[in-house]
Design a protein around this motif. Structure first.
Motif, PDB file in Angstrom:
ATOM      1  N   VAL A  43       0.853  -1.182   0.000  1.00  0.00           N
ATOM      2  CA  VAL A  43       0.000   0.000   0.000  1.00  0.00           C
ATOM      3  C   VAL A  43       0.896   1.241   0.000  1.00  0.00           C
ATOM      4  O   VAL A  43       1.826   1.337   0.790  1.00  0.00           O
ATOM      5  CB  VAL A  43      -0.899   0.033   1.270  1.00  0.00           C
ATOM      6  CG1 VAL A  43      -1.752   1.279   1.288  1.00  0.00           C
ATOM      7  CG2 VAL A  43      -1.747  -1.203   1.358  1.00  0.00           C
ATOM      8  N   ASP A  44       0.641   2.154  -0.918  1.00  0.00           N
ATOM      9  CA  ASP A  44       1.343   3.430  -0.916  1.00  0.00           C
ATOM     10  C   ASP A  44       0.567   4.393  -0.031  1.00  0.00           C
ATOM     11  O   ASP A  44      -0.633   4.585  -0.220  1.00  0.00           O
ATOM     12  CB  ASP A  44       1.442   4.010  -2.332  1.00  0.00           C
ATOM     13  CG  ASP A  44       2.365   3.197  -3.216  1.00  0.00           C
ATOM     14  OD1 ASP A  44       3.395   2.718  -2.705  1.00  0.00           O
ATOM     15  OD2 ASP A  44       2.057   3.042  -4.406  1.00  0.00           O
ATOM     16  N   VAL A  45       1.245   4.965   0.955  1.00  0.00           N
ATOM     17  CA  VAL A  45       0.578   5.878   1.880  1.00  0.00           C
ATOM     18  C   VAL A  45       1.442   7.107   2.112  1.00  0.00           C
ATOM     19  O   VAL A  45       2.649   7.097   1.876  1.00  0.00           O
ATOM     20  CB  VAL A  45       0.284   5.211   3.243  1.00  0.00           C
ATOM     21  CG1 VAL A  45      -0.687   4.070   3.108  1.00  0.00           C
ATOM     22  CG2 VAL A  45       1.564   4.753   3.909  1.00  0.00           C
ATOM     23  N   ILE A  46       0.801   8.147   2.561  1.00  0.00           N
ATOM     24  CA  ILE A  46       1.505   9.345   3.017  1.00  0.00           C
ATOM     25  C   ILE A  46       1.351   9.366   4.530  1.00  0.00           C
ATOM     26  O   ILE A  46       0.232   9.351   5.046  1.00  0.00           O
ATOM     27  CB  ILE A  46       0.901  10.619   2.400  1.00  0.00           C
ATOM     28  CG1 ILE A  46       1.059  10.570   0.887  1.00  0.00           C
ATOM     29  CG2 ILE A  46       1.551  11.861   2.987  1.00  0.00           C
ATOM     30  CD1 ILE A  46       0.356  11.687   0.155  1.00  0.00           C
ATOM     31  N   THR A  47       2.468   9.339   5.230  1.00  0.00           N
ATOM     32  CA  THR A  47       2.400   9.296   6.686  1.00  0.00           C
ATOM     33  C   THR A  47       2.413  10.692   7.274  1.00  0.00           C
ATOM     34  O   THR A  47       3.007  11.614   6.724  1.00  0.00           O
ATOM     35  CB  THR A  47       3.559   8.483   7.286  1.00  0.00           C
ATOM     36  OG1 THR A  47       4.789   9.081   6.917  1.00  0.00           O
ATOM     37  CG2 THR A  47       3.518   7.046   6.809  1.00  0.00           C
ATOM     38  N   LYS A  48       1.742  10.799   8.408  1.00  0.00           N
ATOM     39  CA  LYS A  48       1.736  12.038   9.174  1.00  0.00           C
ATOM     40  C   LYS A  48       2.307  11.715  10.545  1.00  0.00           C
ATOM     41  O   LYS A  48       2.035  10.653  11.107  1.00  0.00           O
ATOM     42  CB  LYS A  48       0.303  12.563   9.332  1.00  0.00           C
ATOM     43  CG  LYS A  48      -0.321  12.977   8.034  1.00  0.00           C
ATOM     44  CD  LYS A  48      -1.699  13.528   8.274  1.00  0.00           C
ATOM     45  CE  LYS A  48      -2.322  13.941   6.940  1.00  0.00           C
ATOM     46  NZ  LYS A  48      -3.652  14.493   7.110  1.00  0.00           N
ATOM     47  N   PRO A  49       3.099  12.627  11.112  1.00  0.00           N
ATOM     48  CA  PRO A  49       3.649  12.362  12.443  1.00  0.00           C
ATOM     49  C   PRO A  49       2.539  12.295  13.485  1.00  0.00           C
ATOM     50  O   PRO A  49       1.495  12.928  13.341  1.00  0.00           O
ATOM     51  CB  PRO A  49       4.566  13.552  12.710  1.00  0.00           C
ATOM     52  CG  PRO A  49       4.461  14.460  11.544  1.00  0.00           C
ATOM     53  CD  PRO A  49       3.524  13.890  10.550  1.00  0.00           C
ATOM     54  N   SER A  61       6.199   5.701  14.024  1.00  0.00           N
ATOM     55  CA  SER A  61       6.744   6.886  13.367  1.00  0.00           C
ATOM     56  C   SER A  61       5.653   7.804  12.840  1.00  0.00           C
ATOM     57  O   SER A  61       5.916   8.943  12.501  1.00  0.00           O
ATOM     58  CB  SER A  61       7.681   6.487  12.227  1.00  0.00           C
ATOM     59  OG  SER A  61       6.980   5.777  11.235  1.00  0.00           O
ATOM     60  N   GLY A  62       4.426   7.313  12.759  1.00  0.00           N
ATOM     61  CA  GLY A  62       3.345   8.155  12.273  1.00  0.00           C
ATOM     62  C   GLY A  62       2.096   7.354  11.980  1.00  0.00           C
ATOM     63  O   GLY A  62       1.989   6.179  12.329  1.00  0.00           O
ATOM     64  N   THR A  63       1.149   8.007  11.308  1.00  0.00           N
ATOM     65  CA  THR A  63      -0.108   7.371  10.929  1.00  0.00           C
ATOM     66  C   THR A  63      -0.380   7.634   9.458  1.00  0.00           C
ATOM     67  O   THR A  63       0.200   8.536   8.850  1.00  0.00           O
ATOM     68  CB  THR A  63      -1.297   7.927  11.740  1.00  0.00           C
ATOM     69  OG1 THR A  63      -1.428   9.319  11.468  1.00  0.00           O
ATOM     70  CG2 THR A  63      -1.127   7.694  13.218  1.00  0.00           C
ATOM     71  N   ALA A  64      -1.280   6.849   8.913  1.00  0.00           N
ATOM     72  CA  ALA A  64      -1.727   7.056   7.539  1.00  0.00           C
ATOM     73  C   ALA A  64      -3.199   6.666   7.467  1.00  0.00           C
ATOM     74  O   ALA A  64      -3.641   5.763   8.177  1.00  0.00           O
ATOM     75  CB  ALA A  64      -0.909   6.216   6.562  1.00  0.00           C
ATOM     76  N   MET A  65      -3.942   7.334   6.632  1.00  0.00           N
ATOM     77  CA  MET A  65      -5.355   7.022   6.420  1.00  0.00           C
ATOM     78  C   MET A  65      -5.454   6.144   5.181  1.00  0.00           C
ATOM     79  O   MET A  65      -4.972   6.510   4.111  1.00  0.00           O
ATOM     80  CB  MET A  65      -6.157   8.304   6.212  1.00  0.00           C
ATOM     81  CG  MET A  65      -7.635   8.077   6.004  1.00  0.00           C
ATOM     82  SD  MET A  65      -8.533   7.699   7.490  1.00  0.00           S
ATOM     83  CE  MET A  65      -8.488   9.255   8.331  1.00  0.00           C
ATOM     84  N   LEU A  66      -6.055   4.966   5.341  1.00  0.00           N
ATOM     85  CA  LEU A  66      -6.237   4.069   4.209  1.00  0.00           C
ATOM     86  C   LEU A  66      -7.458   4.488   3.403  1.00  0.00           C
ATOM     87  O   LEU A  66      -8.306   5.238   3.893  1.00  0.00           O
ATOM     88  CB  LEU A  66      -6.386   2.632   4.709  1.00  0.00           C
ATOM     89  CG  LEU A  66      -5.167   2.071   5.457  1.00  0.00           C
ATOM     90  CD1 LEU A  66      -5.459   0.669   5.969  1.00  0.00           C
ATOM     91  CD2 LEU A  66      -3.939   2.056   4.559  1.00  0.00           C
ATOM     92  N   VAL A  71      -7.348   3.717   9.953  1.00  0.00           N
ATOM     93  CA  VAL A  71      -6.089   4.389  10.281  1.00  0.00           C
ATOM     94  C   VAL A  71      -5.008   3.333  10.456  1.00  0.00           C
ATOM     95  O   VAL A  71      -5.206   2.323  11.131  1.00  0.00           O
ATOM     96  CB  VAL A  71      -6.228   5.231  11.570  1.00  0.00           C
ATOM     97  CG1 VAL A  71      -4.888   5.837  11.971  1.00  0.00           C
ATOM     98  CG2 VAL A  71      -7.272   6.318  11.373  1.00  0.00           C
ATOM     99  N   LEU A  72      -3.876   3.568   9.845  1.00  0.00           N
ATOM    100  CA  LEU A  72      -2.734   2.668   9.911  1.00  0.00           C
ATOM    101  C   LEU A  72      -1.679   3.299  10.804  1.00  0.00           C
ATOM    102  O   LEU A  72      -1.281   4.448  10.572  1.00  0.00           O
ATOM    103  CB  LEU A  72      -2.180   2.452   8.495  1.00  0.00           C
ATOM    104  CG  LEU A  72      -0.900   1.662   8.354  1.00  0.00           C
ATOM    105  CD1 LEU A  72      -1.171   0.192   8.631  1.00  0.00           C
ATOM    106  CD2 LEU A  72      -0.346   1.829   6.947  1.00  0.00           C
ATOM    107  N   LEU A  73      -1.233   2.583  11.837  1.00  0.00           N
ATOM    108  CA  LEU A  73      -0.112   3.042  12.654  1.00  0.00           C
ATOM    109  C   LEU A  73       1.160   2.510  12.015  1.00  0.00           C
ATOM    110  O   LEU A  73       1.283   1.312  11.766  1.00  0.00           O
ATOM    111  CB  LEU A  73      -0.233   2.533  14.083  1.00  0.00           C
ATOM    112  CG  LEU A  73      -1.308   3.185  14.929  1.00  0.00           C
ATOM    113  CD1 LEU A  73      -1.478   2.423  16.245  1.00  0.00           C
ATOM    114  CD2 LEU A  73      -0.963   4.632  15.216  1.00  0.00           C
TER     115      LEU A  73
END
Length: 84
Positions: A43-49, A61-66, A71-73
């Motif tokens: 899965v390609d994601v953009i992580t946020k701190p 290291s952050g989270t991402a919205m699928l 929410v992906l930790l």
């Protein structure tokens, strides 16, 4: 090492016929294998701190919205190695 143990989570009972999935990673100059429940598709994601109180959780290291709203930790491999 078992990832569930590192994260202090209950370990699922794997069936012998399923085998064991091992994640081999290199972080902080160390190479190790972690037993995991299994693997999913890439899965390609953009992580946020992480912010606020969650920002103090060093293993993440952050989270991402699928795409489906979950929410992906995102784990930080260097911190996992440091914990071992």
């Amino acid at each position: 090492w078992n990832l569930a143990e590192v994260l202090a989570l209950p370990k699922s009972e794997a069936r012998a016929e399923d085998g064991i999935a091992i994640l081999v990673m290199r972080a902080g100059g160390h190479e190790l294998g972690l037993a995991v429940e299994g693997f999913q598709d890439t899965v390609d994601v953009i992580t946020k701190p992480l912010a606020g109180v969650l920002g103090q959780l060093e293993l993440f290291s952050g989270t991402a919205m699928l795409g489906d709203g979950r929410v992906l930790l995102v784990l930080d491999p260097k911190e996992i190695v440091r914990c071992l």
